[in-house]
Design an enzyme around this catalytic site. Structure first.
Site, short mmCIF file in Angstrom:
data_model
loop_
_atom_site.label_atom_id
_atom_site.label_comp_id
_atom_site.label_asym_id
_atom_site.label_seq_id
_atom_site.Cartn_x
_atom_site.Cartn_y
_atom_site.Cartn_z
N SER A 1 -21.45 -141.40 3.50
CA SER A 1 -20.23 -141.88 2.56
C SER A 1 -20.28 -140.61 1.54
O SER A 1 -19.15 -140.75 0.59
CB SER A 1 -20.60 -143.04 1.80
OG SER A 1 -20.11 -144.44 2.74
N LYS B 1 -17.39 -138.81 1.00
CA LYS B 1 -16.00 -139.23 0.47
C LYS B 1 -15.71 -138.66 -0.86
O LYS B 1 -14.34 -138.65 -1.32
CB LYS B 1 -16.21 -140.82 0.13
CG LYS B 1 -16.23 -141.76 1.57
CD LYS B 1 -16.76 -143.21 1.33
CE LYS B 1 -16.82 -143.81 2.34
NZ LYS B 1 -17.51 -145.18 2.37
N TYR C 1 -21.36 -148.26 -4.71
CA TYR C 1 -21.09 -149.50 -4.48
C TYR C 1 -20.98 -150.54 -5.54
O TYR C 1 -21.03 -150.79 -6.53
CB TYR C 1 -21.20 -149.97 -3.01
CG TYR C 1 -20.87 -148.98 -2.00
CD1 TYR C 1 -19.78 -148.57 -1.68
CD2 TYR C 1 -22.01 -148.03 -1.61
CE1 TYR C 1 -19.46 -147.68 -0.76
CE2 TYR C 1 -21.72 -146.86 -0.54
CZ TYR C 1 -20.57 -146.82 -0.29
OH TYR C 1 -20.03 -145.80 0.26
N VAL D 1 -25.14 -143.79 3.80
CA VAL D 1 -26.24 -144.61 4.56
C VAL D 1 -27.09 -143.78 5.24
O VAL D 1 -28.04 -144.45 6.05
CB VAL D 1 -25.51 -145.60 5.50
CG1 VAL D 1 -24.97 -147.21 4.86
CG2 VAL D 1 -24.36 -145.02 6.36
N TYR E 1 -12.77 -138.93 10.60
CA TYR E 1 -13.64 -139.65 9.53
C TYR E 1 -15.19 -139.43 10.16
O TYR E 1 -16.16 -139.18 9.27
CB TYR E 1 -12.97 -140.95 9.44
CG TYR E 1 -14.19 -141.73 8.68
CD1 TYR E 1 -13.98 -141.77 7.14
CD2 TYR E 1 -14.94 -142.85 8.96
CE1 TYR E 1 -15.00 -142.59 6.37
CE2 TYR E 1 -15.83 -143.59 8.32
CZ TYR E 1 -15.86 -143.36 6.98
OH TYR E 1 -16.56 -144.08 6.01
O1 DON Z 1 -18.02 -145.61 7.74
C1 DON Z 1 -19.41 -145.76 7.59
O2 DON Z 1 -19.77 -146.93 7.87
C2 DON Z 1 -20.32 -144.43 7.33
N1 DON Z 1 -19.97 -143.51 8.19
C3 DON Z 1 -20.43 -144.39 6.07
C4 DON Z 1 -20.89 -145.44 5.21
C5 DON Z 1 -21.73 -145.23 3.94
O3 DON Z 1 -22.74 -144.27 4.05
C6 DON Z 1 -22.11 -146.25 3.10
N2 DON Z 1 -22.92 -145.79 1.93
N3 DON Z 1 -23.80 -145.99 1.54
#
Ligand code: DON
Length: 308
Positions: free
Chosen positions: A65, A68, A244, A262, A193
């Protein structure tokens, strides 16, 4: 100044590392489950030197994330605020990063902000390129400029692993398509993505990227890579939505514009001072690095890094 006192810093890293036992490595993307839970690495860049490095700061991890923030900056540079904010809002959600619930209750039905998955998918749909590969290369070229490292690429195994299991993100994207927030092929968007999220780098790279945001969009050599106003806007989203549904508590305890992923990484930007890159794959239930957040809390307190 932070570059002095290596011993104190090492002590803080040691203390923060103890908290890795309170979290778990992400496993909903199967390839991420291989990470070692007790790792904690950090790099801090002050524009002149990587002034503090601890743990294996050359170990590679994927942006997840944290990407982003970078697609948002790029989309704003290419399309302008009006077009971007027609597709995504500016408000924190208080929900988990992959939640679908608010999409249905909002009118118009656009994602509340670009840091949650739904909002990031809307932003990613704006990245320039005729094919997925062109878009990926375009984003990578931007990241090469930000980090000064043109070897950065994406991890194919992680991208594939997420592509095969990204049903919730597909559901979000189909919802957005139905409501005319995005158009085009959903699987191509998911392909882009997941590659964006799988871009792989080190804490040193991340600290340099953080420094550009901290330095109002300019690299250490003074070259402008992001316009000042967009760097400001992006940092504001990092404060309000970057962690978040833990963003409020993080703002109080740490007060540094930051974005988590993540994989366990955290990108930090202390305005006009420092870029910070952290990797600690043990996550709390909200998807943020447990030891990474603890370390930022210790650093912020000790060196008065809070912007508030
Ligand atoms: O879209 C997803 O679920 C992952 N590629 C990224 C989510 C993420 O990193 C949330 N962060 N803490």
């Amino acid at each position: 100044m932070i570059c002095k006192g290596q011993l104190e810093l090492d002590e803080m890293v040691k203390q923060a590392q103890k908290s890795t036992i309170n979290g778990k490595v992400a496993n909903y993307i199967p390839a991420l489950a291989k990470a070692e839970r007790d790792v904690l690495a950090v790099s801090i860049f002050d524009g002149a030197d990587l002034c503090f490095v601890a743990g294996n700061s050359e170990e590679r991890f994927t942006l997840q994330s944290t990407s982003k923030v970078l697609t948002l900056a790029l989309a704003l540079m290419d399309c302008g605020e009006d077009k971007v904010f027609k597709k995504v809002g500016m408000e924190p959600t208080g929900d988990p990063f992959n939640s679908i619930s608010k999409l249905e209750t909002q009118i118009p039905s656009k994602p509340l902000n670009p840091m949650i998955n739904a909002g990031a998918l809307a932003v990613s749909s704006l990245i320039k390129g005729r094919t997925v590969e062109e878009k990926v290369q375009y984003l990578l070229a931007f990241i090469h400029k930000l980090s000064g490292n043109n070897k950065i690429t994406y991890n194919k195994e992680v991208a594939q692993s997420e592509y095969e299991t990204a049903d919730l993100n597909r559901a979000l994207a189909y919802f957005l398509k139905q409501h005319h927030i995005i158009d085009g092929d959903v699987n191509e968007l998911i392909d882009f993505y997941t590659k964006q999220c799988a871009i792989e780098l080190t804490c040193n790279d991340l600290a340099r990227i953080g420094y550009v945001l901290a330095n109002e969009g300019r690299c250490a050599d003074g070259q402008e890579v992001i316009p000042f106003e967009i760097a400001r806007l992006v940092k504001t989203f990092m404060v309000t939505c970057g962690m978040y549904n833990a963003s409020g508590e993080f703002a109080i305890k740490v007060g540094i514009p930051a974005k988590s992923g993540v994989s366990g990484c955290i990108l930090g930007a202390v305005p006009n001072r420092l870029g910070i890159g952290i990797y600690g794959p043990s996550l709390d239930e909200k998807g943020n690095s447990v030891a990474g957040m603890k370390l930022l809390e210790l650093l912020a307190e000790h060196y008065h890094l809070s912007i508030f």
